[in-house]
Design a protein around this motif. Structure first.
Motif, short mmCIF file in Angstrom:
data_model
loop_
_atom_site.label_atom_id
_atom_site.label_comp_id
_atom_site.label_asym_id
_atom_site.label_seq_id
_atom_site.Cartn_x
_atom_site.Cartn_y
_atom_site.Cartn_z
N ASP A 1 0.82 -1.21 0.00
CA ASP A 1 0.00 0.00 0.00
C ASP A 1 0.86 1.27 0.00
O ASP A 1 0.54 2.24 -0.68
N ILE A 2 1.98 1.24 0.73
CA ILE A 2 2.88 2.40 0.75
C ILE A 2 3.52 2.59 -0.62
O ILE A 2 3.57 3.71 -1.16
N LEU A 3 4.02 1.50 -1.20
CA LEU A 3 4.66 1.59 -2.52
C LEU A 3 3.66 2.07 -3.57
O LEU A 3 4.02 2.87 -4.45
N HIS A 4 2.42 1.61 -3.48
CA HIS A 4 1.40 2.03 -4.44
C HIS A 4 1.13 3.53 -4.31
O HIS A 4 1.00 4.24 -5.32
N ARG A 5 1.03 4.02 -3.10
CA ARG A 5 0.77 5.45 -2.89
C ARG A 5 1.90 6.31 -3.46
O ARG A 5 1.65 7.33 -4.11
N VAL A 6 3.14 5.88 -3.25
CA VAL A 6 4.27 6.69 -3.71
C VAL A 6 4.37 6.66 -5.23
O VAL A 6 4.61 7.69 -5.87
N VAL A 7 4.19 5.48 -5.83
CA VAL A 7 4.27 5.38 -7.29
C VAL A 7 3.15 6.20 -7.93
O VAL A 7 3.37 6.91 -8.92
N THR A 8 1.94 6.12 -7.37
CA THR A 8 0.82 6.90 -7.90
C THR A 8 1.10 8.39 -7.80
O THR A 8 0.86 9.15 -8.74
#
Length: 210
Positions: A31-38
């Motif tokens: 979830d953290i990686l998804h937020r940063v990539v988005t």
């Protein structure tokens, strides 16, 4: 955490390197990686130049023709989209593609991206990226010894990536280079193999400690 250090010749260096567990030993969270990539992809989007629509055009609103007898359609003003100089019908509008994201989350995401490569065994540490000649053919032969599958991202420690290596690898498919200051979550996750130099590791750890 210790990591084996190699040279571009495929040989083991004289000593290993200690990786900071606070940077390379964090358990990754999707979830953290998804937020940063988005956030990263949204931040680099460019918005269209807004067009002036009917309500934005400064033209007279006076009725310019008779209601009947003119032989044409009845219009109230010249701001209608069908007239030259009128407003644009359904034109592009300025949109905001710059969502905010807490700096703490961005930092944590970068640490998790580095940790994910170390955890999956897709992290390679090189002594440096120094090569004698900036020749693509010779560099290709050196890199074939590592057997990189897919895309490999090389991160060096200086503010600008090693110029000779960057020049020699420019025409090699699947080889990307970045300075440590430009390390980001999207490019790290996108790469199949992450290659760091000693100087690159020092710069990244100093970046988080600073």
């Amino acid at each position: 955490m210790k990591a084996k250090v190699q040279t571009l010749d495929g040989k083991a260096a004289k000593s290993d390197v200690d990786l900071n567990d606070a940077v390379f030993g964090i358990e990754p969270r999707a979830d953290i990686l998804h937020r940063v990539v988005t956030w990263q992809l949204e931040s680099r989007r460019g918005t269209a130049r807004g067009a002036r629509e009917r309500s934005d055009v400064a033209r007279t609103g006076k009725k310019f023709g008779k209601q009947k007898g003119g032989g044409t359609a009845r219009h109230g003003d010249r701001r209608a989209p069908i007239f030259i100089g009128g407003g644009k019908a359904h034109g592009p509008r300025v949109r905001d593609f710059n969502p905010s994201l807490n700096k703490k989350i961005r930092t944590l995401g970068l640490k998790m991206a580095l940790s994910s490569k170390a955890k999956d065994g897709k992290l390679v540490v090189l002594d440096n990226l120094d090569i004698k000649d900036a020749k693509t053919k010779s560099l290709k032969g050196q890199l074939e010894q590592f057997g990189f599958a897919g895309r490999a991202l090389f991160i060096d420690g200086s503010d600008a990536a090693n110029e000779a290596f960057k020049k020699a690898s420019a025409n090699l498919i699947g080889i990307d280079t970045l300075p440590a200051i430009g390390a980001n979550v999207y490019d790290i996750l996108r790469a199949d193999t992450l290659v760091l130099t000693r100087a690159g590791i020092e710069q990244l750890e100093a970046r988080f400690n600073g």
